[in-house]
Every structure is written in structure tokens, then in C-alpha cells.
Design an enzyme around this catalytic site. Structure first.
Site, short mmCIF file in Angstrom:
data_model
loop_
_atom_site.label_atom_id
_atom_site.label_comp_id
_atom_site.label_asym_id
_atom_site.label_seq_id
_atom_site.Cartn_x
_atom_site.Cartn_y
_atom_site.Cartn_z
N CYS A 13 -0.50 4.05 2.17
CA CYS A 13 -0.28 3.82 3.61
C CYS A 13 1.15 4.11 4.03
CB CYS A 13 -0.61 2.37 3.97
SG CYS A 13 -2.22 1.78 3.44
N ASP A 14 2.11 3.63 3.22
CA ASP A 14 3.50 3.60 3.67
C ASP A 14 4.47 4.46 2.87
OD1 ASP A 14 2.76 1.71 5.61
OD2 ASP A 14 3.00 0.06 4.20
N CYS A 51 0.84 -1.20 0.00
CA CYS A 51 0.00 0.00 0.00
C CYS A 51 0.87 1.25 0.00
CB CYS A 51 -0.94 0.00 1.21
SG CYS A 51 -2.02 1.44 1.28
#
Length: 310
Positions: free
Chosen positions: A137-138, A134
Site C-alpha cells: 500500500c505505502d 502494508c
């Protein structure tokens, strides 16, 4: 035994949020956590984009917070998994991995989706310390660093484009000699000076001390032109798709071709009365903790309204 008013299958942001709202509505929900309490989010490390945590928070700690909030309002959370369901008639029957069966007047499916991985042992070694599925997300953790994205479809191109706005360099590793993405997305990637596309290339291993430092890549694997080399990177992002965890429900619940549960309009209602779907199992697009939590809220509210009609 009387049927459960509201049974929630799954324990990620969608399942726990549904439990909070259902508990506060007096539905006495039962949550079946499944094999991965806290959901897919617990496979990452720090979460920085969930409201309420200005300094960021460990993903497991965040899910523990949400779980405790659900318990505070009376949710009955059980560490069991579902092995079979029967949604042919209400009350709906759910079989657990201990062989017992529960019945429920309403069910919220919040089983999430599982990211597809390459199957390399190194992926497990570096998951959360250099391997991610992701970028949204990261990606923040890779500002001004060098990363690689594996995949050749729209998702991979979107991830590469997103990461190019943060990282110093992005390699797009494509197994085929072409991109499967839409023409517009291809042009966006190929025209970005920070993205370098490596066609006909596979990642076969990862190296690093405490985190990813390089990848072994193979050009034209299995051919006379095969070339093995080492690519220095700080992170590897997998963008080869997700598998929605909906297989158990497909005999009764309508899904799209990829297996994502189809819901009505912007809500969580499925084709079976009293069965609702929330989170990534019904979301092929956003796949974020905050959108999953929002759909868990919707599912609980819709379940409450449904139960009032019985």
C-alpha cells in the site's frame, strides 16, 4: 418487524461494495459500519493503487466516495457496531451496541482484519506519517529512502524484498536470532545487498518532526550484552501479522487456525447457508482494497442467488 433481506457487517471496501451490488439487485441492504467506518484503509493516508484515481486519493476520501455510491442506490448505512450474533437458525439474529436486535435472511461478514502493532505510543503518533502495516500500500512513498521492516516470518521477508525494489536501504529488524521464514525466502533476503538483517533486535521508540526520522533499537534487550542505538530511517513497516476480526462468528462459522473465515472455492459462501464472508476477514494472503472490493461484489451476487432459493 420483517427480517432484513441482506445485512452487511462491516464498512470497508468489501462491505461498501457489497452494499452497492446488493442495492442495485433490490435487496435493500442494511450496512452496520462498526467502530471504524471505512475500514482499516482509513488508517493510511494516500491510496495510489486503486483503479479510477490516476493521481491517487486520500484514503478517507476514497471510502467516502464508495459509501456515497452505496447510499445513492439506497443502502441503509448505520453507525452502529455488532456485539453478538446468533447464526444457529434463519432468520439470523444480530445484537447491536445499543442493545437492539436485528434479524436477517442473509448476512455478509466484512469485518476485515486488524494489523498487529508493537504497542509503542510512537506508533500512534506516526501512523500514516512513517508507520505502516502494508508495504504494498505505502511502499511507493519511500522510493530511494531508508526503511525498516519489523518481523522474521515469510510476510516480513516478502515485505522487505518488495521494499528493496523501491527503497535505497531496507533494515529487517528481527527479535529472534533467526528467521522463521521459509528457506527460499530467507535466501532471497540474505542475498539482497539492499537488505540488512538485524537479529536479536527490538524497536522501542520512534523519533521525528512531522514524520519518522529515526528509531531507537535495542540489541539483546534485557541481557548483559544489551546495546541501545539510534537507527536513521524514513519509515517503519510492521510485518508481525494480522488478526482477522472474526471472533464473534467463530461459534458458528468455520475459520482456519489463525481465525480467517473459510469460504468455499473462489467464492464467499461459508459453512452456514445464507452467511457469506468478504474482504480481509476471509483473506490471509492478498489484503488489498481492490481484492476486498471484488469479494464484496461476489458476496452480494451470491447472497442474491441464495435469497432467490427461499
Amino acid at each position: 418487524m420483517n427480517p432484513i433481506k441482506c445485512l452487511i457487517i462491516g464498512s470497508g471496501p468489501a462491505g461498501y461494495t457489497a452494499a452497492i451490488y446488493a442495492s442495485r439487485a433490490g435487496l435493500a441492504p442494511v450496512v452496520l459500519e462498526g467502530l471504524q467506518p471505512g475500514g482499516q484503509l482509513t488508517t493510511t493516508t494516500e491510496v495510489e493503487n486503486f483503479p479510477g484515481y490516476p493521481e491517487g486519493i486520500d484514503a478517507r476520501d476514497m471510502m467516502d466516495d464508495i459509501r456515497r455510491q452505496a447510499e445513492r442506490f439506497g443502502a441503509d448505512i448505520r453507525p452502529v457496531a455488532v456485539t453478538a450474533v446468533d447464526f444457529s437458525a434463519s432468520p439470523y439474529a444480530v445484537t447491536l451496541d445499543d442493545g437492539s436486535t436485528l434479524t436477517a435472511l442473509s448476512v455478509i461478514i466484512a469485518t476485515g482484519a486488524s494489523a498487529k502493532y508493537l504497542g509503542l505510543p510512537a506508533e500512534e503518533t506516526y501512523r500514516g506519517t512513517g508507520v505502516s502495516a502494508c508495504a504494498t500500500c505505502d511502499g511507493f512513498f519511500y522510493r530511494k529512502k531508508t526503511v525498516a521492516v519489523v518481523g522474521g516470518g515469510d510476510t516480513a521477508c516478502e515485505e522487505a524484498s518488495y521494499l528493496a525494489g523501491l527503497a535505497a536501504k531496507v533494515y529487517l529488524i528481527v527479535r529472534k536470532p533467526f528467521l522463521r521464514a521459509s528457506k527460499a525466502m530467507q535466501e532471497r533476503v540474505l542475498s539482497n545487498p539492499k537488505i540488512e538483517v538485524r537479529f536479536e533486535t527490538n524497536v522501542t521508540d520512534l523519533q521525528g518532526d512531522g514524520g519518522v526520522e529515526s528509531a531507537t533499537i535495542v540489541f539483546k534487550q534485557g541481557t548483559p550484552e544489551e546495546q541501545v542505538s539510534t537507527l536513521p530511517i524514513d519509515g517503519l513497516f510492521l510485518a508481525i501479522g494480522h488478526t482477522p476480526n472474526s471472533l464473534l462468528f467463530r461459534p458458528w462459522i468455520k475459520t482456519d487456525e489463525a481465525g480467517y473465515i473459510i469460504t468455499e472455492g473462489s467464492g464467499t459462501t461459508t459453512n452456514v447457508p445464507g452467511i457469506f464472508a468478504a474482504g480481509d476477514v476471509a483473506d490471509p494472503f492478498f489484503k488489498q482494497a481492490i481484492t476486498a472490493a471484488a469479494s464484496g461484489c461476489k458476496a452480494a451476487i451470491q447472497a442474491e442467488k441464495y435469497l432467490m432459493t427461499l
